[in-house]
Each structure stands twice: as C-alpha cells, then as structure tokens.
Design a protein around this motif. Structure first.
Motif, PDB file in Angstrom:
ATOM      1  N   ALA A 308       0.848  -1.189   0.000  1.00  0.00           N
ATOM      2  CA  ALA A 308       0.000   0.000   0.000  1.00  0.00           C
ATOM      3  C   ALA A 308       0.884   1.240   0.000  1.00  0.00           C
ATOM      4  CB  ALA A 308      -0.922  -0.003   1.218  1.00  0.00           C
ATOM      5  N   ALA A 309       0.336   2.347  -0.451  1.00  0.00           N
ATOM      6  CA  ALA A 309       1.110   3.588  -0.614  1.00  0.00           C
ATOM      7  C   ALA A 309       1.631   4.094   0.730  1.00  0.00           C
ATOM      8  CB  ALA A 309       0.237   4.647  -1.273  1.00  0.00           C
ATOM      9  N   PRO A 310       2.714   4.870   0.713  1.00  0.00           N
ATOM     10  CA  PRO A 310       3.269   5.413   1.953  1.00  0.00           C
ATOM     11  C   PRO A 310       2.228   6.229   2.726  1.00  0.00           C
ATOM     12  CG  PRO A 310       4.777   5.786   0.126  1.00  0.00           C
ATOM     13  CD  PRO A 310       3.506   5.283  -0.470  1.00  0.00           C
ATOM     14  N   ARG A 311       2.278   6.104   4.053  1.00  0.00           N
ATOM     15  CA  ARG A 311       1.365   6.845   4.908  1.00  0.00           C
ATOM     16  C   ARG A 311       1.998   7.020   6.277  1.00  0.00           C
ATOM     17  NH1 ARG A 311      -3.533   4.857   4.232  1.00  0.00           N
ATOM     18  NH2 ARG A 311      -2.910   3.620   2.450  1.00  0.00           N
ATOM     19  N   GLY A 312       1.344   7.775   7.127  1.00  0.00           N
ATOM     20  CA  GLY A 312       1.834   7.968   8.484  1.00  0.00           C
ATOM     21  C   GLY A 312       2.088   9.433   8.790  1.00  0.00           C
ATOM     22  N   GLU A 313       1.854   9.837  10.035  1.00  0.00           N
ATOM     23  CA  GLU A 313       1.999  11.227  10.451  1.00  0.00           C
ATOM     24  C   GLU A 313       3.226  11.455  11.328  1.00  0.00           C
ATOM     25  OE1 GLU A 313      -1.661  12.384  12.259  1.00  0.00           O
ATOM     26  OE2 GLU A 313      -2.825  12.084  10.415  1.00  0.00           O
ATOM     27  N   PHE A 314       4.011  10.420  11.594  1.00  0.00           N
ATOM     28  CA  PHE A 314       5.268  10.575  12.326  1.00  0.00           C
ATOM     29  C   PHE A 314       6.331  10.956  11.308  1.00  0.00           C
ATOM     30  CE2 PHE A 314       9.210   8.488  13.971  1.00  0.00           C
ATOM     31  CZ  PHE A 314       9.358   9.253  15.119  1.00  0.00           C
ATOM     32  N   VAL A 315       6.468  12.252  11.064  1.00  0.00           N
ATOM     33  CA  VAL A 315       7.336  12.717   9.976  1.00  0.00           C
ATOM     34  C   VAL A 315       8.241  13.834  10.472  1.00  0.00           C
ATOM     35  CG1 VAL A 315       5.727  12.073   8.155  1.00  0.00           C
ATOM     36  CG2 VAL A 315       5.573  14.350   9.164  1.00  0.00           C
ATOM     37  N   LEU A 316       9.393  13.941   9.840  1.00  0.00           N
ATOM     38  CA  LEU A 316      10.345  15.004  10.142  1.00  0.00           C
ATOM     39  C   LEU A 316       9.787  16.334   9.650  1.00  0.00           C
ATOM     40  CD1 LEU A 316      13.272  15.635  11.177  1.00  0.00           C
ATOM     41  CD2 LEU A 316      13.979  15.443   8.775  1.00  0.00           C
ATOM     42  N   GLU A 317       9.619  17.271  10.581  1.00  0.00           N
ATOM     43  CA  GLU A 317       9.067  18.573  10.220  1.00  0.00           C
ATOM     44  C   GLU A 317      10.111  19.412   9.486  1.00  0.00           C
ATOM     45  OE1 GLU A 317       5.998  19.231  10.576  1.00  0.00           O
ATOM     46  OE2 GLU A 317       5.395  17.589  11.887  1.00  0.00           O
ATOM     47  N   ASP A 318       9.621  20.255   8.584  1.00  0.00           N
ATOM     48  CA  ASP A 318      10.487  21.144   7.812  1.00  0.00           C
ATOM     49  C   ASP A 318      10.735  22.405   8.635  1.00  0.00           C
ATOM     50  OD1 ASP A 318      11.942  22.394   5.903  1.00  0.00           O
ATOM     51  OD2 ASP A 318      10.239  22.901   4.604  1.00  0.00           O
ATOM     52  N   GLU A 319      11.805  22.414   9.403  1.00  0.00           N
ATOM     53  CA  GLU A 319      12.125  23.546  10.263  1.00  0.00           C
ATOM     54  C   GLU A 319      13.633  23.645  10.424  1.00  0.00           C
ATOM     55  OE1 GLU A 319       9.919  22.585  13.761  1.00  0.00           O
ATOM     56  OE2 GLU A 319      11.155  20.876  14.272  1.00  0.00           O
TER      57      GLU A 319
END
Length: 542
Positions: A308-319
């Motif tokens: 299944a396609a990539p998913r998830g909200e544990f991601v490196l923030e752009d800062e």
C-alpha cells in the motif's frame, strides 16, 4: 424570564451495557429543596469519567425544557428530568441564544457558560436511543456546561438572571457546530480563541482546526499493488532490508511507512528506512512473526510484494531548529530516514541521536550520515537506557524537536524523561495498535487480538493491520468498531455515531458504507470505524 425547573443529581455507579460495565454519573434524578453548588459540582452529585466530564470547567450541566419537548415529539415518548445527564433542567436559555462567556445568577450562586456538551455515547445509553449523540449535534440542541463563579444555594423554581454577556456573541449551538459539523466559518473559528471563558480543551481543538492544512490529494495509489523486489540485503542477524521498485513511485516524508501483504495472508506495516526522493523504496524488517519470517526466508530478488502507498503522520518537520532523534531497537528505521534527510539538507541542523539496541544494525550507514552533519552528537546504549541524570548531561537544548520510535514502554519512559528535561515538542511513532480510548469502561483486561467468539462470519475479510489479525465480517456486528471490540483489537472512540472523529483511522484498502452517516465525512483514505461496515475486503490501520 428563565427558570430552574428541576435540580438533578446522581453519584457515579457501574452500569451494565452491551456486555460490559460502564462507570458513569449520567443517571441524574430530581431532588426537592435547596442544594449547595460548589466549585466542582452540586452537593450529592458526581461524574464517573473526569476526562470528559466534571471538573471546574464542567461543574454543572444544563439542558432546556424546550429541547425535552422536541425530543419527546421526535421519539414519541415522555422523558423524565435528568435523563440527559443535566443538573439543571431550565425553562429558557436556548442553545441558539446562550453564548459562551455569558454569566447567570441562580439563587445565591453565579455561573459562567464554558462549552457545549461533550458528545458522548453515554447520553444514548441513558435514554435508550443510541443515535442521540449524533442527533444532539445535527438538531443543534447539545446543552451546555457551567463554571461556578460564586458558590451558593439553588433550588427548583429559582429565577435565572443574566449578569453579563459573553464576548464575541458565539452561541452554544454555533460553537458546537464549529467543532462537529463541516463547512466551518473561519472567522468564527478565530473568534473562539478570543473568548476567555471557553474551556481549554475546546480552544485547543479549534486551534488545531485553524492550523490544519487544506486536505491534499491522496499521494500514491488506492489499496495494494505489486512492487518488484530489487534486492534483499541482510543488515544484521535479525534485520533485512528490502528494496522495492515500480512505475512512478510517489515520494514520501521521512518517518512514513509502507503496509505490505504477504501470502497467508498476513498484513504488516514497516517504516521506510532511507531518504525520500529516490526511484525505489526500502523497508527494513526485524524477524519477529509470520510476515517477517516470510520476508526473511522466502522473499528473493525478482519476486513481487503487495504494497500500500506510503502513509503515516510521524514525519520530520520542515524547520531549522535542533533535532533530537531517539530510537529503540528496530525503531531505528524511521529515524534512519530522518537522518538521511537531515544529512542531505543544504541547511544543516544541530542533531542529537540516541539509540538503544542489543543488535546493532546499519552501523556504517549511520556513521557516514552522522559524519556528514557539521553539528552532531551521537549516543548509543547497548545495555539499558540513559538515566535522567545522563539524559540531562547530554546537553540537548530545550527548544529541540524530539522524534522517538520504539516499543510502547520505551517511548513512554523517554517522553517522560524528555519532558522533565524541559522539552515540549515531542513526536512518537508506535509499533502495533494505538492505545485504546474507551471512556468509562471498567474491568477491562488486556488480551492479544483474536477471532471473535461464535460462528465465523461469511462476509468480506476485515484486516486489522497494526494488530496483525484478519477475520471475515459477520452482520452480528453493527460496525467495524464492534468487530474490533469483539476481537480485543485496541480501539479509540467516544460518541460511537460518527460525530467526534475520535475513532478515525487510515483505510489502507477496500471500501466501506456508513450507518448512520457521519456528520462530517472522514478524509480521503480514512475511515470512522464506529459507524462503518465493510463493502468489500478492507484493511484498516488498527
């Protein structure tokens, strides 16, 4: 002129409901004579679930006589005072006219309106009308809570006098709709943040709605599709990396994961472990179950894997600020993708990396990435975790954003330690099912997910991806949530009627139908299990 028609109280008790025990204070009954109203409640009254009810902000619940008449006509039966869980049954004070921040004097006490009723399944349980939580919102008759400004005596028959008008003139019905209904008025949303009386929980929810980005089109593909195994690389005695290729693979964000299906069938989720932006995906799998055993022992280059396609909200923030990456064991995989991204950035950030493991993997790869960072701090523990004193001595700045991945107990411990050290921006990724939110249930035992009792179903196959369980659907279950509960799959819920979105989770594959229809649809690629049924084989992220 508004009047207090009935004063209702009740202490919490255990109530049998759908084969379970609920500790609840919603059973209120009228009382005669005056009662003292104190900071937290009326004398003789109590709340069973202080997470959603009671406390200083929700000390007294109010419901209107006009709404009683509305529901008596709607349901075709009489309803006794207190059945909506209210302390004050009042003649007047309609939800469409009372505003957050209004103050009222009743007897010798004074009160302030703080928020609409919390949409909760218990009011449906108390009235015997399970769809009522949804109807209270859609009919714009939620009722509201009061904070006690001045303690005093009240009794049925007391006149209700407004002593102050709340700022912004946001009615109870308006505020309730802003949280639970679609097509929100952004100006009104912003106005809620300017009402000091509004409860902190609702302020936080409205702030999140204002900060939430506009829904983007779903990246990737629907359901599963076969990707080609380019190669399988052993990283350690217990970990292998699988490199996957396919046509026009969409990019992803560092920290996201793939859900894969292997013969059996078995469905599992594995973090992407390298930098986004390439022409292939890489997942790294620790051997610990049926799916991983297949990947370790049978998967070879040239074969295909359903993904299944990539998913998830544990991601490196752009800062730009410092980053703290903390990993335990195979929890290194999403952190590794973050390291790749940080090392490739044209604007390097200060990085602290803490890794706890008994089976080191990716050693050379990590060395190269950390060497590419001009300001990095590396700490590897092979025997236990850092102590609070050791953690403080690492010099992690308090304004760092922390990303933690590993087993539940590990993450809980590290979150606590980092909070004590002064960090406030902490993100975690959980392997396995999310912890349940089952408001008011008592006597719950934690057992592994399993097939439901009784005759197996004959309907579509329902797969709970995080729990690693697949069972055929049976119409004896009213919803996917009820099936999850029958299987002891940890679930999160509150209203059980598609209002609050507490239960929302990813729909990895398949289609569902809804009964009742949720007041606000789930986003594309998501599902509300509390009121959804499978239309075909489905995979949901529970």
């Amino acid at each position: 002129m508004a009047t207090l028609v009935s004063l209702n109280v009740g202490m919490p008790k255990d109530v049998e409901w759908e084969g379970r025990t609920v500790h609840t204070g919603i059973w209120k009954s009228p009382v005669d004579g005056p009662r003292m109203v104190r900071r937290l409640n009326v004398d003789g009254d109590g709340q069973g679930d202080l997470g959603g009810h009671g406390g200083e902000i929700r000390a007294v619940m109010v419901y209107q006589l006009d709404s009683y008449r509305h529901w008596e006509e709607h349901f075709g039966r009489e309803l006794e005072y207190g059945v909506f869980g209210e302390n004050f049954t009042v003649d007047g004070l309609p939800d469409a006219e009372v505003c957050i921040g209004d103050r009222y004097r009743i007897g010798t006490a004074e009160f302030e309106v703080t928020q609409p009723r919390v949409t909760c399944y218990r009011v449906g349980m108390r009235t015997g009308e399970p769809e009522l939580p949804s109807l209270l919102v859609s009919h714009r008759r939620p009722g509201f809570y009061l904070r006690v400004i001045t303690e005093g005596m009240v009794e049925a028959g007391d006149e209700i006098v407004r002593t102050r008008v709340g700022p912004e003139q946001l009615s109870v019905a308006d505020v309730d709709g802003l949280l639970y209904l679609p097509d929100r008025d952004e100006e009104k949303l912003r106005a809620t943040l300017r009402v000091p009386a509004l409860s902190p929980g609702w302020v936080g929810s409205f702030r999140e709605l204002l900060e939430k980005p506009v829904e983007a089109p779903q990246v990737g593909w629907a359901g599963f599709k076969p990707l080609t195994v380019e190669r399988v690389v052993r990283e350690s005695p217990t970990v292998v990396s699988v490199h996957l290729t396919g046509d026009k693979l969409p990019s992803y964000r560092a920290g996201q994961y793939l859900t894969v299906r292997v013969p059996g069938p078995a469905v599992r989720s594995y973090s992407l472990s390298t930098a986004p932006g390439g022409t292939a995906y890489r997942i790294s799998v620790k051997r610990d179950g049926v799916a991983s055993r297949y990947i370790h022992e049978q998967l070879k280059a040239g074969m295909t894997l359903d993904v299944a396609a990539p998913r998830g909200e544990f991601v490196l923030e752009d800062e730009d600020g410092p980053a703290l990456l903390v990993s335990g064991g195979i929890g290194i995989t999403p952190v590794l993708a973050m390291l790749h991204t940080l090392a490739a950035s044209p604007h390097p950030r200060p990085v602290w990396w803490i890794h706890i493991t008994r089976d080191p993997a990716f050693g050379e790869e990590v060395d190269e990435l950390l060497d590419a960072l001009p300001e990095m701090h590396r700490f590897v523990y092979t025997h236990g975790r850092p102590t609070p004193d050791e953690l403080r001595a690492l010099g992690v700045p308090k304004d760092a954003t922390a990303y933690i991945c590993g087993p539940t107990a590990f993450m809980d411990d590290l979150r606590g330690l980092l909070t004590e050290a002064g960090l406030t921006r902490i993100h975690t990724e959980l392997f396995g099912a999310l912890p349940p939110i089952n408001p008011g249930l008592v006597g719950q035992t934690v057992v592994p997910p399993h097939a439901p009792a009784g005759e197996p179903g004959t309907g579509p196959l329902v797969t709970f991806a995080r729990s690693g369980l697949s069972v055929p659907w049976s119409d004896q279950h009213g919803s996917l949530l009820e099936l999850a509960e029958a299987c002891d799959v940890p679930a999160r819920w509150s209203c059980r009627t598609g209002v609050c979105h507490t239960c929302v989770t990813d729909l990895v594959a398949g289609e569902v139908s809804y009964e009742p229809q949720p007041l606000e649809p789930a986003r594309s690629g998501q599902v509300l299990p509390c009121c959804a049924r499978p239309a075909d084989d489905v995979v949901i992220d529970l």
